[in-house]
Write a protein that holds these residues in place. Sequence first.
Motif, PDB file in Angstrom:
ATOM      1  N   ILE A 124       0.818  -1.216   0.000  1.00  0.00           N
ATOM      2  CA  ILE A 124       0.000   0.000   0.000  1.00  0.00           C
ATOM      3  C   ILE A 124       0.855   1.271   0.000  1.00  0.00           C
ATOM      4  O   ILE A 124       0.317   2.374   0.001  1.00  0.00           O
ATOM      5  N   ILE A 125       2.170   1.117   0.014  1.00  0.00           N
ATOM      6  CA  ILE A 125       3.063   2.276   0.030  1.00  0.00           C
ATOM      7  C   ILE A 125       3.411   2.664  -1.399  1.00  0.00           C
ATOM      8  O   ILE A 125       4.027   1.863  -2.123  1.00  0.00           O
ATOM      9  N   PRO A 126       3.056   3.850  -1.861  1.00  0.00           N
ATOM     10  CA  PRO A 126       3.423   4.265  -3.227  1.00  0.00           C
ATOM     11  C   PRO A 126       4.929   4.404  -3.368  1.00  0.00           C
ATOM     12  O   PRO A 126       5.625   4.834  -2.441  1.00  0.00           O
ATOM     13  N   PHE A 127       5.434   4.025  -4.535  1.00  0.00           N
ATOM     14  CA  PHE A 127       6.874   4.094  -4.747  1.00  0.00           C
ATOM     15  C   PHE A 127       7.385   5.530  -4.665  1.00  0.00           C
ATOM     16  O   PHE A 127       8.514   5.775  -4.243  1.00  0.00           O
ATOM     17  N   GLU A 128       6.558   6.487  -5.064  1.00  0.00           N
ATOM     18  CA  GLU A 128       6.984   7.887  -5.047  1.00  0.00           C
ATOM     19  C   GLU A 128       7.392   8.359  -3.659  1.00  0.00           C
ATOM     20  O   GLU A 128       8.216   9.271  -3.528  1.00  0.00           O
ATOM     21  N   THR A 129       6.838   7.725  -2.611  1.00  0.00           N
ATOM     22  CA  THR A 129       7.176   8.156  -1.246  1.00  0.00           C
ATOM     23  C   THR A 129       8.561   7.687  -0.819  1.00  0.00           C
ATOM     24  O   THR A 129       9.155   8.263   0.099  1.00  0.00           O
ATOM     25  N   ILE A 130       9.097   6.650  -1.442  1.00  0.00           N
ATOM     26  CA  ILE A 130      10.413   6.136  -1.046  1.00  0.00           C
ATOM     27  C   ILE A 130      11.465   6.352  -2.137  1.00  0.00           C
ATOM     28  O   ILE A 130      12.614   5.932  -1.962  1.00  0.00           O
ATOM     29  N   ALA A 131      11.091   6.994  -3.221  1.00  0.00           N
ATOM     30  CA  ALA A 131      12.032   7.161  -4.340  1.00  0.00           C
ATOM     31  C   ALA A 131      13.258   7.967  -3.926  1.00  0.00           C
ATOM     32  O   ALA A 131      14.398   7.573  -4.204  1.00  0.00           O
ATOM     33  N   ILE A 132      13.055   9.101  -3.251  1.00  0.00           N
ATOM     34  CA  ILE A 132      14.180   9.951  -2.867  1.00  0.00           C
ATOM     35  C   ILE A 132      15.040   9.301  -1.797  1.00  0.00           C
ATOM     36  O   ILE A 132      16.280   9.298  -1.914  1.00  0.00           O
ATOM     37  N   PRO A 133      14.464   8.729  -0.718  1.00  0.00           N
ATOM     38  CA  PRO A 133      15.332   8.009   0.242  1.00  0.00           C
ATOM     39  C   PRO A 133      16.107   6.872  -0.410  1.00  0.00           C
ATOM     40  O   PRO A 133      17.286   6.653  -0.088  1.00  0.00           O
ATOM     41  N   LEU A 134      15.474   6.148  -1.328  1.00  0.00           N
ATOM     42  CA  LEU A 134      16.174   5.062  -2.016  1.00  0.00           C
ATOM     43  C   LEU A 134      17.291   5.607  -2.894  1.00  0.00           C
ATOM     44  O   LEU A 134      18.377   5.008  -2.980  1.00  0.00           O
ATOM     45  N   LEU A 135      17.055   6.750  -3.526  1.00  0.00           N
ATOM     46  CA  LEU A 135      18.097   7.382  -4.333  1.00  0.00           C
ATOM     47  C   LEU A 135      19.295   7.779  -3.477  1.00  0.00           C
ATOM     48  O   LEU A 135      20.450   7.596  -3.884  1.00  0.00           O
ATOM     49  N   MET A 136      19.047   8.299  -2.276  1.00  0.00           N
ATOM     50  CA  MET A 136      20.136   8.671  -1.379  1.00  0.00           C
ATOM     51  C   MET A 136      20.949   7.453  -0.953  1.00  0.00           C
ATOM     52  O   MET A 136      22.171   7.538  -0.772  1.00  0.00           O
ATOM     53  N   ILE A 137      20.280   6.316  -0.809  1.00  0.00           N
ATOM     54  CA  ILE A 137      20.986   5.101  -0.405  1.00  0.00           C
ATOM     55  C   ILE A 137      21.878   4.593  -1.532  1.00  0.00           C
ATOM     56  O   ILE A 137      23.075   4.336  -1.336  1.00  0.00           O
ATOM     57  N   VAL A 138      21.312   4.449  -2.737  1.00  0.00           N
ATOM     58  CA  VAL A 138      22.084   3.859  -3.832  1.00  0.00           C
ATOM     59  C   VAL A 138      23.193   4.794  -4.316  1.00  0.00           C
ATOM     60  O   VAL A 138      24.164   4.340  -4.924  1.00  0.00           O
ATOM     61  N   SER A 139      23.047   6.086  -4.060  1.00  0.00           N
ATOM     62  CA  SER A 139      24.095   7.019  -4.484  1.00  0.00           C
ATOM     63  C   SER A 139      25.337   6.956  -3.601  1.00  0.00           C
ATOM     64  O   SER A 139      26.375   7.524  -3.951  1.00  0.00           O
ATOM     65  N   LYS A 140      25.248   6.251  -2.454  1.00  0.00           N
ATOM     66  CA  LYS A 140      26.386   6.136  -1.540  1.00  0.00           C
ATOM     67  C   LYS A 140      26.873   4.704  -1.370  1.00  0.00           C
ATOM     68  O   LYS A 140      27.869   4.478  -0.685  1.00  0.00           O
ATOM     69  N   LEU A 141      26.214   3.741  -1.988  1.00  0.00           N
ATOM     70  CA  LEU A 141      26.615   2.350  -1.821  1.00  0.00           C
ATOM     71  C   LEU A 141      27.858   2.032  -2.637  1.00  0.00           C
ATOM     72  O   LEU A 141      28.016   2.513  -3.758  1.00  0.00           O
ATOM     73  N   PRO A 142      28.745   1.189  -2.117  1.00  0.00           N
ATOM     74  CA  PRO A 142      29.934   0.783  -2.880  1.00  0.00           C
ATOM     75  C   PRO A 142      29.603  -0.322  -3.865  1.00  0.00           C
ATOM     76  O   PRO A 142      28.664  -1.103  -3.668  1.00  0.00           O
ATOM     77  N   TRP A 143      30.386  -0.407  -4.924  1.00  0.00           N
ATOM     78  CA  TRP A 143      30.217  -1.467  -5.917  1.00  0.00           C
ATOM     79  C   TRP A 143      31.563  -1.709  -6.576  1.00  0.00           C
ATOM     80  O   TRP A 143      32.232  -0.783  -7.006  1.00  0.00           O
ATOM     81  N   ILE A 144      31.959  -2.982  -6.654  1.00  0.00           N
ATOM     82  CA  ILE A 144      33.216  -3.355  -7.293  1.00  0.00           C
ATOM     83  C   ILE A 144      32.919  -3.827  -8.707  1.00  0.00           C
ATOM     84  O   ILE A 144      32.262  -4.855  -8.904  1.00  0.00           O
ATOM     85  N   GLY A 145      33.361  -3.076  -9.685  1.00  0.00           N
ATOM     86  CA  GLY A 145      33.141  -3.413 -11.079  1.00  0.00           C
ATOM     87  C   GLY A 145      34.438  -3.540 -11.835  1.00  0.00           C
ATOM     88  O   GLY A 145      35.534  -3.638 -11.248  1.00  0.00           O
ATOM     89  N   LEU A 146      34.343  -3.536 -13.155  1.00  0.00           N
ATOM     90  CA  LEU A 146      35.528  -3.665 -13.994  1.00  0.00           C
ATOM     91  C   LEU A 146      36.483  -2.483 -13.816  1.00  0.00           C
ATOM     92  O   LEU A 146      37.697  -2.620 -13.963  1.00  0.00           O
TER      93      LEU A 146
END
Length: 292
Positions: A124-146
């Motif tokens: 029942i939670i619209p995605f628009e309500t968590i889009a910005i918090p989720l963006l803040m999380i993924v913008s700081k997460l580490p990732w090991i790539g090529l």
Amino acid sequence: MADIRPDNHGIRLAVRYLVLVLIALIFILPLVIMVMSSFKPTLQLLQDTSSLRAFLPVGDLSLDNYEGAFRRAPVLTFVFNSVLVTGLTVLLSLVICSLAAFSFVYLNWRGRDVVLSIILATLIIPFETIAIPLLMIVSKLPWIGLEGLKWSWLNTYHVQIVPWVADGLTIFLFVQYFKGLPGELVEASRVEGASWFQIYRRVIMPLSGPVLATAAILKFLVMYNQYLWPLIVVQQESYRPVMVGLQYFFQLDVLWGEVMAYLTLITVPVLAFYLVLQRAFIASIASTGVKG
């Protein structure tokens, strides 16, 4: 004297099929117009919309619209990105959500019902309500790539995949289906000494074709039509999916024929995916009807 009265059952059956054909035409005819228009020059396309010629492959037909679409934008790249992201998300979602549902149905652990209730409440939670918090999380997460270690998931494929591999609706579908399976199968397997993962892989999943097809189709449609999340996290053209690419395509000075060609190209994967799973999807509807 022979009874010459009309067969009421036959009449009802004919009327039923006629209604079904009309409903099918309502959904099919726009696709026919789209495909036929993609081969016609813009002027002819607009002229044919006022007659039945819009549904027919008549006039000056060519592949110029497709060539123009490819020339103006990397359409195939957009389609490839969407197919890749959607396909991987569907596969991961089926595995993870089915494992989660298996634990909720067959394993006894403390807080199981509470956790399931919380997961279902997320529906029942619209995605628009968590889009910005989720963006803040993924913008700081580490990732090991090529290219080495990165401290951001932006402009990548996995930022479009990982947040969607598990969702409440898919877990709910698996939970409801697993509850309808005979519990004696699991009990007999446990008596034979099978582990829980062996029961999941060799007993439960082979019987789960209908729910797998249903969950896969629903997940495919959601992921293939993603617009808001990719628009937020993807700025590079090489990672854009088809819906963001469509908005970019409309910003160009394009012809209507080229628009129809683009729409035809992005519709092909959806139709192909549905045709592949059509038999299992119909079986899922039939089994649901019997249980209901």
